[in-house]
Design a protein around this motif. Structure first.
Motif, PDB file in Angstrom:
ATOM      1  N   ALA A 224       0.891  -1.450   0.066  1.00 51.48           N
ATOM      2  CA  ALA A 224      -0.285   0.448   0.362  1.00 51.48           C
ATOM      3  C   ALA A 224       1.422   1.312   0.460  1.00 51.48           C
ATOM      4  CB  ALA A 224      -0.879   0.233   1.157  1.00 51.48           C
ATOM      5  N   PRO A 225       1.885   1.465   0.913  1.00 51.04           N
ATOM      6  CA  PRO A 225       2.816   2.624   0.692  1.00 51.04           C
ATOM      7  C   PRO A 225       2.755   3.146  -0.873  1.00 51.04           C
ATOM      8  CG  PRO A 225       3.948   1.529   2.417  1.00 51.04           C
ATOM      9  CD  PRO A 225       2.856   0.486   1.534  1.00 51.04           C
ATOM     10  N   GLN A 226       3.565   2.046  -1.358  1.00 50.27           N
ATOM     11  CA  GLN A 226       4.117   2.797  -3.037  1.00 50.27           C
ATOM     12  C   GLN A 226       2.800   3.363  -3.265  1.00 50.27           C
ATOM     13  OE1 GLN A 226       5.444  -0.137  -5.734  1.00 50.27           O
ATOM     14  NE2 GLN A 226       6.123  -1.338  -4.311  1.00 50.27           N
ATOM     15  N   TYR A 227       1.030   3.201  -3.593  1.00 48.79           N
ATOM     16  CA  TYR A 227      -0.097   3.449  -3.811  1.00 48.79           C
ATOM     17  C   TYR A 227      -0.678   4.625  -3.288  1.00 48.79           C
ATOM     18  CZ  TYR A 227       0.200   0.217  -6.926  1.00 48.79           C
ATOM     19  OH  TYR A 227       1.680  -1.113  -7.824  1.00 48.79           O
ATOM     20  N   LEU A 228       0.226   4.755  -1.881  1.00 49.88           N
ATOM     21  CA  LEU A 228      -0.978   5.676  -1.025  1.00 49.88           C
ATOM     22  C   LEU A 228      -0.044   7.268  -1.386  1.00 49.88           C
ATOM     23  CD1 LEU A 228      -1.891   4.159   1.957  1.00 49.88           C
ATOM     24  CD2 LEU A 228      -3.091   4.947   0.988  1.00 49.88           C
ATOM     25  N   GLN A 229       0.155   8.634  -1.519  1.00 45.67           N
ATOM     26  CA  GLN A 229       0.221  10.004  -1.311  1.00 45.67           C
ATOM     27  C   GLN A 229       1.251   9.930  -0.015  1.00 45.67           C
ATOM     28  OE1 GLN A 229      -3.665  12.214  -1.531  1.00 45.67           O
ATOM     29  NE2 GLN A 229      -1.961  13.594  -0.216  1.00 45.67           N
ATOM     30  N   ALA A 230       1.749  10.472   0.110  1.00 52.62           N
ATOM     31  CA  ALA A 230       1.941  11.563   1.232  1.00 52.62           C
ATOM     32  C   ALA A 230       0.746  12.022   2.107  1.00 52.62           C
ATOM     33  CB  ALA A 230       3.094  12.154   1.163  1.00 52.62           C
ATOM     34  N   GLY A 231       0.955  11.113   3.710  1.00 51.09           N
ATOM     35  CA  GLY A 231      -0.765  11.467   4.476  1.00 51.09           C
ATOM     36  C   GLY A 231      -1.126  10.721   3.962  1.00 51.09           C
TER      37      GLY A 231
ATOM     38  N   ILE B  97      -5.644   1.622  16.503  1.00 51.70           N
ATOM     39  CA  ILE B  97      -6.885   0.419  16.518  1.00 51.70           C
ATOM     40  C   ILE B  97      -7.701   0.976  16.365  1.00 51.70           C
ATOM     41  CG2 ILE B  97      -7.503  -2.293  17.245  1.00 51.70           C
ATOM     42  CD1 ILE B  97      -4.935  -2.305  15.961  1.00 51.70           C
ATOM     43  N   HIS B  98      -9.109   0.874  15.865  1.00 54.87           N
ATOM     44  CA  HIS B  98     -10.286   1.487  16.215  1.00 54.87           C
ATOM     45  C   HIS B  98     -11.510  -0.510  16.178  1.00 54.87           C
ATOM     46  CE1 HIS B  98      -9.813   4.866  14.769  1.00 54.87           C
ATOM     47  NE2 HIS B  98      -8.869   4.790  13.784  1.00 54.87           N
ATOM     48  N   ALA B  99     -12.574   0.120  17.308  1.00 51.87           N
ATOM     49  CA  ALA B  99     -12.922  -1.253  17.864  1.00 51.87           C
ATOM     50  C   ALA B  99     -14.571  -0.604  16.963  1.00 51.87           C
ATOM     51  CB  ALA B  99     -13.361  -1.178  19.504  1.00 51.87           C
ATOM     52  N   ASP B 100     -15.093  -1.848  16.577  1.00 52.32           N
ATOM     53  CA  ASP B 100     -16.400  -2.108  16.134  1.00 52.32           C
ATOM     54  C   ASP B 100     -17.050  -1.896  16.909  1.00 52.32           C
ATOM     55  OD1 ASP B 100     -16.899  -4.547  17.799  1.00 52.32           O
ATOM     56  OD2 ASP B 100     -16.386  -5.422  15.896  1.00 52.32           O
ATOM     57  N   LEU B 101     -18.015  -1.854  17.269  1.00 47.88           N
ATOM     58  CA  LEU B 101     -19.829  -1.372  18.018  1.00 47.88           C
ATOM     59  C   LEU B 101     -19.742  -2.407  19.023  1.00 47.88           C
ATOM     60  CD1 LEU B 101     -22.343   0.345  15.091  1.00 47.88           C
ATOM     61  CD2 LEU B 101     -20.374   1.360  16.511  1.00 47.88           C
ATOM     62  N   ALA B 102     -19.775  -3.990  19.060  1.00 49.24           N
ATOM     63  CA  ALA B 102     -19.405  -4.492  20.003  1.00 49.24           C
ATOM     64  C   ALA B 102     -18.377  -4.199  20.937  1.00 49.24           C
ATOM     65  CB  ALA B 102     -19.602  -5.688  19.346  1.00 49.24           C
ATOM     66  N   GLY B 103     -17.436  -3.225  20.573  1.00 54.76           N
ATOM     67  CA  GLY B 103     -16.161  -3.212  21.438  1.00 54.76           C
ATOM     68  C   GLY B 103     -15.133  -4.280  20.688  1.00 54.76           C
ATOM     69  N   ILE B 104     -14.958  -4.838  19.862  1.00 51.47           N
ATOM     70  CA  ILE B 104     -14.223  -5.886  19.665  1.00 51.47           C
ATOM     71  C   ILE B 104     -13.045  -4.413  18.137  1.00 51.47           C
ATOM     72  CG2 ILE B 104     -13.205  -7.420  18.052  1.00 51.47           C
ATOM     73  CD1 ILE B 104     -16.345  -8.554  19.132  1.00 51.47           C
ATOM     74  N   PRO B 105     -11.640  -5.527  18.798  1.00 47.66           N
ATOM     75  CA  PRO B 105     -10.592  -4.322  18.111  1.00 47.66           C
ATOM     76  C   PRO B 105     -11.118  -5.268  16.782  1.00 47.66           C
ATOM     77  CG  PRO B 105     -10.239  -4.583  19.533  1.00 47.66           C
ATOM     78  CD  PRO B 105     -11.098  -5.815  20.030  1.00 47.66           C
ATOM     79  N   ARG B 106     -10.937  -3.815  15.354  1.00 46.46           N
ATOM     80  CA  ARG B 106     -11.646  -4.949  13.989  1.00 46.46           C
ATOM     81  C   ARG B 106     -10.671  -3.764  13.218  1.00 46.46           C
ATOM     82  NH1 ARG B 106     -13.838  -8.856  13.161  1.00 46.46           N
ATOM     83  NH2 ARG B 106     -15.534  -8.781  14.735  1.00 46.46           N
ATOM     84  N   PHE B 107     -10.155  -2.847  13.591  1.00 46.65           N
ATOM     85  CA  PHE B 107      -9.827  -1.994  12.099  1.00 46.65           C
ATOM     86  C   PHE B 107      -8.560  -1.521  12.317  1.00 46.65           C
ATOM     87  CE2 PHE B 107     -14.357  -1.601  12.451  1.00 46.65           C
ATOM     88  CZ  PHE B 107     -14.898  -2.241  11.251  1.00 46.65           C
ATOM     89  N   ALA B 108      -7.937  -1.782  11.857  1.00 51.07           N
ATOM     90  CA  ALA B 108      -6.422  -0.726  11.581  1.00 51.07           C
ATOM     91  C   ALA B 108      -6.210   0.551  10.993  1.00 51.07           C
ATOM     92  CB  ALA B 108      -5.393  -1.834  11.472  1.00 51.07           C
ATOM     93  N   GLN B 109      -5.627   1.325  10.974  1.00 48.76           N
ATOM     94  CA  GLN B 109      -5.266   2.890  10.424  1.00 48.76           C
ATOM     95  C   GLN B 109      -4.291   3.086  10.747  1.00 48.76           C
ATOM     96  OE1 GLN B 109      -8.272   5.874  11.786  1.00 48.76           O
ATOM     97  NE2 GLN B 109      -7.256   7.180  10.916  1.00 48.76           N
ATOM     98  N   ALA B 110      -3.370   3.213   9.346  1.00 51.63           N
ATOM     99  CA  ALA B 110      -1.863   3.777   9.886  1.00 51.63           C
ATOM    100  C   ALA B 110      -1.993   5.042   8.063  1.00 51.63           C
ATOM    101  CB  ALA B 110      -1.529   3.273   9.867  1.00 51.63           C
ATOM    102  N   TYR B 111      -1.774   6.184   8.592  1.00 50.82           N
ATOM    103  CA  TYR B 111      -1.007   6.941   7.498  1.00 50.82           C
ATOM    104  C   TYR B 111       0.227   6.913   6.872  1.00 50.82           C
ATOM    105  CZ  TYR B 111      -5.090   9.213   9.584  1.00 50.82           C
ATOM    106  OH  TYR B 111      -6.279  10.619  10.026  1.00 50.82           O
ATOM    107  N   ARG B 112       0.296   7.013   6.328  1.00 50.65           N
ATOM    108  CA  ARG B 112       1.483   7.017   4.989  1.00 50.65           C
ATOM    109  C   ARG B 112       2.972   7.849   5.374  1.00 50.65           C
ATOM    110  NH1 ARG B 112       6.159   6.360   2.202  1.00 50.65           N
ATOM    111  NH2 ARG B 112       5.903   6.502  -0.463  1.00 50.65           N
ATOM    112  N   ILE B 113       3.442   8.062   5.739  1.00 51.40           N
ATOM    113  CA  ILE B 113       4.702   9.102   6.195  1.00 51.40           C
ATOM    114  C   ILE B 113       5.030   9.647   5.393  1.00 51.40           C
ATOM    115  CG2 ILE B 113       6.962   9.244   6.729  1.00 51.40           C
ATOM    116  CD1 ILE B 113       6.968   6.740   8.407  1.00 51.40           C
TER     117      ILE B 113
END
Ligand code: GLN
Length: 321
Positions: free
Chosen positions: A268-275, A305-321
């Protein structure tokens, strides 16, 4: 694992058999429903609440009844419009119970966010928890001034097209690139984009993750994916509705469930713009491993990491440097 169909807020009936409608008298239909509910008490294996909910979802989907109608049985005899006869309804419901066929496959439809989508055995039935990925994408774009200028988003492993449609609606100026390895899935996603009037905003690509996006390196504001993440040996333990009827291509994430996530994190970093932002869905218990993969890659920052509505860690989020 959430497979229960939600009762839509606004019911938009879709026709199983467009050329036929059947008129069934309300007492006959109510009697059928009461009997079907009574019969559920014979079934020990599953929660009765779920099946009753599915029964009502099926009724809403194939008739002109509303959810209020289902709560208040009609006081007077009326004719209810149905897309199938009462006999066919009985047959569909028996199939649901005997063969564990998801009701969404019986009707060929599923509700996800504001969309009424076509689904089949070739695509994962879009899950309610995945709806949050769109809200996270909106929030990520709002929090990053650098994303405001870019209009390219990608949905890797689009399946029914749900995430791509959600992104296209959330970012009306955006062009969304939706990728899948299954040609059958792409045909369904394309058809959903037309039905939802969003086909001008979505490009469909056949391929493995980012490989079909060659030429667009460094340009994406966001890459979003609900990839297969179930460990292979866990698959047979899933509900039979999932294991027997949903595409393993969309579920099986290899020995530790992380094969697809590893590939996406790497490329993914190859395809993401910075930020640019990467947003991934994962399974309960994978959050530490996914966080570690993201930091080891070296080109991400603000890993969360973000939880879903059941409180389960479900999503990872990261920004391209
Ligand atoms: N969330 C799905 C399920 O519960 C799994 C989807 C996936 O592997 N991406 O069955």
């Amino acid at each position: 694992m959430v497979l229960n169909p939600r009762i839509p807020v606004q019911h938009q009936p879709q026709r199983l058999t467009p050329s036929n409608t059947f008129k069934v008298s309300s007492p006959a239909l109510w009697q059928w429903r009461q009997q079907a509910i009574a019969d559920l008490s014979q079934i020990q294996a599953r929660s009765l609440v779920d099946l009753k909910q599915e029964l009502d979802w099926l009724l809403l989907e194939i008739s002109d009844l509303t959810s209020l109608d289902l709560k208040l049985a009609p006081a007077e005899t009326q004719l209810i419009q149905m897309q199938v006869s009462l006999e066919k309804l009985q047959q569909l419901w028996q199939q649901r119970l005997a063969e564990n066929i998801p009701v969404q496959h019986l009707t060929g439809t599923a509700h996800w966010r504001q969309f009424h989508l076509q689904v089949s055995k070739d695509v994962l039935i879009p899950r309610p928890e995945t709806e949050l990925l769109i809200d996270l994408a909106v929030e990520a774009a709002r929090n990053s001034a650098r994303l405001a200028n870019t209009n390219l988003w990608a949905d890797l492993g689009t399946g029914s097209g749900a995430i791509a449609l959600g992104l296209a609606t959330a970012f009306p100026q955006a062009m969304v690139h939706a990728v899948d390895w299954s040609e059958e899935a792409l045909a369904i996603a394309q058809s959903n984009s037309q039905t939802c009037g969003l086909d001008q905003q979505i490009h469909f690509h056949w391929g493995q993750w980012c490989e079909s996006l060659a030429g667009l390196e460094g340009q994406f504001a966001g890459i979003v994916s609900n990839p297969p993440y179930i460990p292979t040996e866990v698959l047979p333990t899933l509900q039979p509705e999932v294991f027997k009827h949903e595409p393993h291509l969309a579920l099986d994430g290899g020995v530790d469930g992380l094969d697809a996530i590893r590939e996406i994190v790497a490329i993914a970093p190859q395809y993401l713009q910075a930020g640019g932002v990467l947003l991934l869905e994962m399974m309960c218990g994978q959050d530490d491993a996914v966080k570690a993969l993201l930091s080891a890659q070296g080109q991400y920052e603000q890993i969360q990491i973000h939880a879903d509505l059941a409180g389960i860690p479900r999503f990872a989020q990261a920004y391209r440097i």
